[in-house]
Design an enzyme around this catalytic site. Structure first.
Site, PDB file in Angstrom:
ATOM      1  N   ASP A  57     -23.373 -49.205 -32.603  1.00 19.92           N
ATOM      2  CA  ASP A  57     -22.231 -48.894 -31.766  1.00 19.92           C
ATOM      3  C   ASP A  57     -21.459 -47.896 -32.832  1.00 19.92           C
ATOM      4  O   ASP A  57     -20.875 -48.537 -33.551  1.00 19.92           O
ATOM      5  CB  ASP A  57     -21.564 -50.150 -31.072  1.00 19.92           C
ATOM      6  CG  ASP A  57     -20.528 -49.880 -30.154  1.00 19.92           C
ATOM      7  OD1 ASP A  57     -19.641 -48.735 -30.480  1.00 19.92           O
ATOM      8  OD2 ASP A  57     -20.214 -50.625 -29.212  1.00 19.92           O
ATOM      9  N   TYR A 103     -17.683 -55.989 -30.552  1.00 19.37           N
ATOM     10  CA  TYR A 103     -16.545 -56.255 -29.435  1.00 19.37           C
ATOM     11  C   TYR A 103     -16.895 -57.547 -28.516  1.00 19.37           C
ATOM     12  O   TYR A 103     -17.871 -57.740 -28.314  1.00 19.37           O
ATOM     13  CB  TYR A 103     -16.839 -54.767 -28.698  1.00 19.37           C
ATOM     14  CG  TYR A 103     -15.827 -54.803 -27.368  1.00 19.37           C
ATOM     15  CD1 TYR A 103     -14.500 -55.217 -27.407  1.00 19.37           C
ATOM     16  CD2 TYR A 103     -16.580 -54.718 -26.151  1.00 19.37           C
ATOM     17  CE1 TYR A 103     -13.945 -55.271 -26.072  1.00 19.37           C
ATOM     18  CE2 TYR A 103     -15.875 -54.665 -25.054  1.00 19.37           C
ATOM     19  CZ  TYR A 103     -14.604 -54.950 -24.977  1.00 19.37           C
ATOM     20  OH  TYR A 103     -13.940 -55.101 -23.706  1.00 19.37           O
ATOM     21  N   ARG A 161     -26.822 -40.262  -8.952  1.00 18.56           N
ATOM     22  CA  ARG A 161     -27.087 -41.494  -9.717  1.00 18.56           C
ATOM     23  C   ARG A 161     -28.430 -41.013 -10.723  1.00 18.56           C
ATOM     24  O   ARG A 161     -28.686 -41.351 -11.809  1.00 18.56           O
ATOM     25  CB  ARG A 161     -27.680 -42.612  -8.812  1.00 18.56           C
ATOM     26  CG  ARG A 161     -28.270 -43.681  -9.709  1.00 18.56           C
ATOM     27  CD  ARG A 161     -28.326 -45.040  -8.704  1.00 18.56           C
ATOM     28  NE  ARG A 161     -28.874 -44.825  -7.595  1.00 18.56           N
ATOM     29  CZ  ARG A 161     -29.972 -44.938  -7.401  1.00 18.56           C
ATOM     30  NH1 ARG A 161     -30.782 -44.861  -8.006  1.00 18.56           N
ATOM     31  NH2 ARG A 161     -30.556 -44.840  -5.855  1.00 18.56           N
ATOM     32  N   LYS A 210     -12.816 -44.287 -25.298  1.00 11.97           N
ATOM     33  CA  LYS A 210     -11.933 -44.587 -26.737  1.00 11.97           C
ATOM     34  C   LYS A 210     -11.732 -43.030 -26.951  1.00 11.97           C
ATOM     35  O   LYS A 210     -11.317 -42.307 -26.596  1.00 11.97           O
ATOM     36  CB  LYS A 210     -12.488 -45.382 -27.708  1.00 11.97           C
ATOM     37  CG  LYS A 210     -13.206 -46.514 -27.183  1.00 11.97           C
ATOM     38  CD  LYS A 210     -11.820 -47.339 -26.499  1.00 11.97           C
ATOM     39  CE  LYS A 210     -12.005 -48.828 -25.788  1.00 11.97           C
ATOM     40  NZ  LYS A 210     -13.412 -49.188 -25.522  1.00 11.97           N
TER      41      LYS A 210
HETATM   42  N1  LCS Z   1     -18.154 -51.001 -27.811  1.00 13.44           N
HETATM   43  C1  LCS Z   1     -16.773 -51.188 -28.591  1.00 13.44           C
HETATM   44  C2  LCS Z   1     -17.112 -50.892 -29.995  1.00 13.44           C
HETATM   45  C3  LCS Z   1     -15.747 -51.344 -27.871  1.00 13.44           C
HETATM   46  O1  LCS Z   1     -14.632 -51.361 -28.564  1.00 13.44           O
HETATM   47  C4  LCS Z   1     -15.677 -51.265 -26.482  1.00 13.44           C
HETATM   48  C5  LCS Z   1     -14.590 -51.782 -25.764  1.00 13.44           C
HETATM   49  C6  LCS Z   1     -17.082 -51.423 -25.692  1.00 13.44           C
HETATM   50  C7  LCS Z   1     -18.219 -51.118 -26.546  1.00 13.44           C
HETATM   51  C8  LCS Z   1     -17.097 -51.362 -24.307  1.00 13.44           C
HETATM   52  O2  LCS Z   1     -16.567 -50.187 -23.736  1.00 13.44           O
HETATM   53  P1  LCS Z   1     -15.963 -50.026 -22.267  1.00 13.44           P
HETATM   54  O3  LCS Z   1     -16.946 -50.501 -21.291  1.00 13.44           O
HETATM   55  O4  LCS Z   1     -14.655 -50.795 -22.281  1.00 13.44           O
HETATM   56  O5  LCS Z   1     -15.771 -48.679 -22.098  1.00 13.44           O
HETATM   57  N2  LCS Z   1     -13.382 -51.793 -26.376  1.00 13.44           N
HETATM   58  C9  LCS Z   1     -12.064 -52.529 -25.807  1.00 13.44           C
HETATM   59  C10 LCS Z   1     -11.124 -52.850 -26.737  1.00 13.44           C
HETATM   60  O6  LCS Z   1     -11.403 -53.277 -28.145  1.00 13.44           O
HETATM   61  N3  LCS Z   1     -10.025 -53.161 -26.145  1.00 13.44           N
HETATM   62  O7  LCS Z   1     -10.479 -52.966 -24.719  1.00 13.44           O
HETATM   63  C11 LCS Z   1     -11.735 -52.492 -24.666  1.00 13.44           C
END
Ligand code: LCS
Length: 389
Positions: free
Chosen positions: A179, A107, A54, A204
């Site tokens: 972001d 998001y 951690r 992603k």
């Molecule tokens: N920032 C952006 C721009 C995102 O598109 C997402 C997730 C996150 C942060 C959060 O990331 P995660 O915790 O899911 O790894 N975006 C998603 C989307 O557009 N569809 O499903 C998840």
């Protein structure tokens, strides 16, 4: 070294005991000390060796440091999810009594953590169309500590000029967080454009294969230090070594994959733009895109994400989505295979309707993450779907 070489080799760990070619997986929750003095030294910070996963692990450190190198900044942190990267950063950079500004299209999960969690800790905020510079300037208060933006925005693809926003943010004594999930360091490096911290969902493009959820934070040392300790290490958003190991593997092919995402998305965007049943296409690489000039200036490619609206609105969109065979119906994005979804009822369903509409996320908007399949097959799938309308 240039980008693709760094994506493979920068900050690599070499295991001297066996001479492994690829960084081994250090799937261990704890690390053994030679003696009490060494354990004490590690906890006191006199010895930088590992103690407990951690608090630090070779695999999570490797991928975080490599991303910091690619972002041309000081330091990086690996986190369990993209949301952990976002929430830990916001909590670390502000205290009760502070205020922050967020761009008005982000998001849906980020909207949720802001509206349902962050504001419960005595932190006030406003969603602002930061592209209206006069409005943006007027939105600062004496206690504004952070400006948070996403560019291109999920899901509308609206761009924000990072240099300009950094200038105004710093004039007002605040910290700029970007972001950069949609672009990755291959196409856009926010810190070199003036931002202080970049956050990523590495779920992603960075991992790129749809088999991990993870996050990364990169930025200037003064901010990364405080985000790490006391926040990340104590809130516990550290990611798993195995996930980090997979992300490091994905990162090696980031440049190759992004080139193909960009060229495929350009062809799909042009196809959609010419289609009689399509009302509007939002893709930064189209000359008709209102911020095409900014895209060319700020980004090294236009990315793999497209949003579009059909002439028949949501009903037509639903029919199209239900009739695709190759392009999978699901959320997430940035993987090697194509995915399509409906933001108003899926990724951004938790956004209050007035905020959603103000952010440009209409009921008829469809978002496609264009994969690296042969583009003819992606277009053929869409073509077959359109025949059902
Ligand atoms: N920032 C952006 C721009 C995102 O598109 C997402 C997730 C996150 C942060 C959060 O990331 P995660 O915790 O899911 O790894 N975006 C998603 C989307 O557009 N569809 O499903 C998840």
């Amino acid at each position: 070294m240039k980008f693709n070489t760094k994506a493979m080799h920068a900050n690599a760990i070499h295991d001297n005991q066996f001479g492994t070619h690829v960084t081994p997986l250090y799937q261990s929750s704890t690390f053994i000390f030679d003696d009490c003095a060494q354990g004490g030294d590690r906890f006191a910070g006199r010895d930088s060796g590992y103690k407990y996963t951690r608090l630090g692990n070779p695999n999570t450190d490797e991928v975080a440091n490599r991303m910091a190198t690619l972002d041309e900044t000081d330091a990086g942190l690996y986190t369990s999810t993209g949301m952990s990267a976002v929430s830990t950063t916001l909590m670390a950079l502000m205290n009760a009594g502070d205020h922050f500004i967020s761009s008005d299209c982000i998001y849906g999960g980020t909207v949720s953590v802001i509206n349902k969690v962050i504001v419960n800790y005595g932190i006030d905020m406003n969603y602002v169309n930061v592209n209206d510079y006069e409005l943006f300037r007027k939105s600062f208060r004496p206690n504004t500590k952070v400006v948070y933006i996403e560019t291109p925005a999920n899901p509308t693809l609206v761009l924000i000029d990072i240099k300009k926003i950094a200038e105004i943010t710093h004039e007002n004594g605040a910290v700029l967080v970007v972001d950069n999930t949609f672009m990755t360091p291959y196409l856009q490096r926010p810190i070199t454009l003036g931002a202080d911290v970049a956050v990523y969902s590495v779920t992603k493009y960075i991992n790129g294969h749809g088999d991990v959820v993870g996050g990364i934070i990169t930025g200037k040392k003064e901010y990364i230090d405080v985000i790490k300790n006391p926040y990340l290490l104590n809130l516990g958003g550290t990611g798993s070594p195995f996930d980090a190991w997979l992300v490091a593997r994905g990162l090696k092919t980031l440049g190759l994959r992004m080139d193909r995402h960009c060229s495929n998305a350009m062809e799909v965007a042009q196809y959609l733009d010419a289609h009689p049943l399509v009302e509007v296409v939002h893709y930064p690489g189209l000359k008709s895109f209102p911020q095409y000039e900014l895209a060319k200036e700020q980004m090294d490619g236009f990315g793999g994400m497209i949003a579009f609206e059909l002439k028949g609105g949501f009903d037509a969109g639903e029919k199209l989505l239900n009739n695709l065979k190759l392009i999978a119906l699901g959320v997430s994005l940035g993987g090697v295979d194509s995915l399509i979804q409906h933001p108003a009822s899926m990724t951004h369903s938790a956004v209050p309707i007035d905020e959603r509409i103000a952010g440009g996320i209409t009921d008829g908007l469809v978002r496609i993450s264009v994969g690296i399949e042969d583009v003819e097959d992606i277009i053929e799938d869409l073509e077959k779907g359109f025949t059902k309308l």
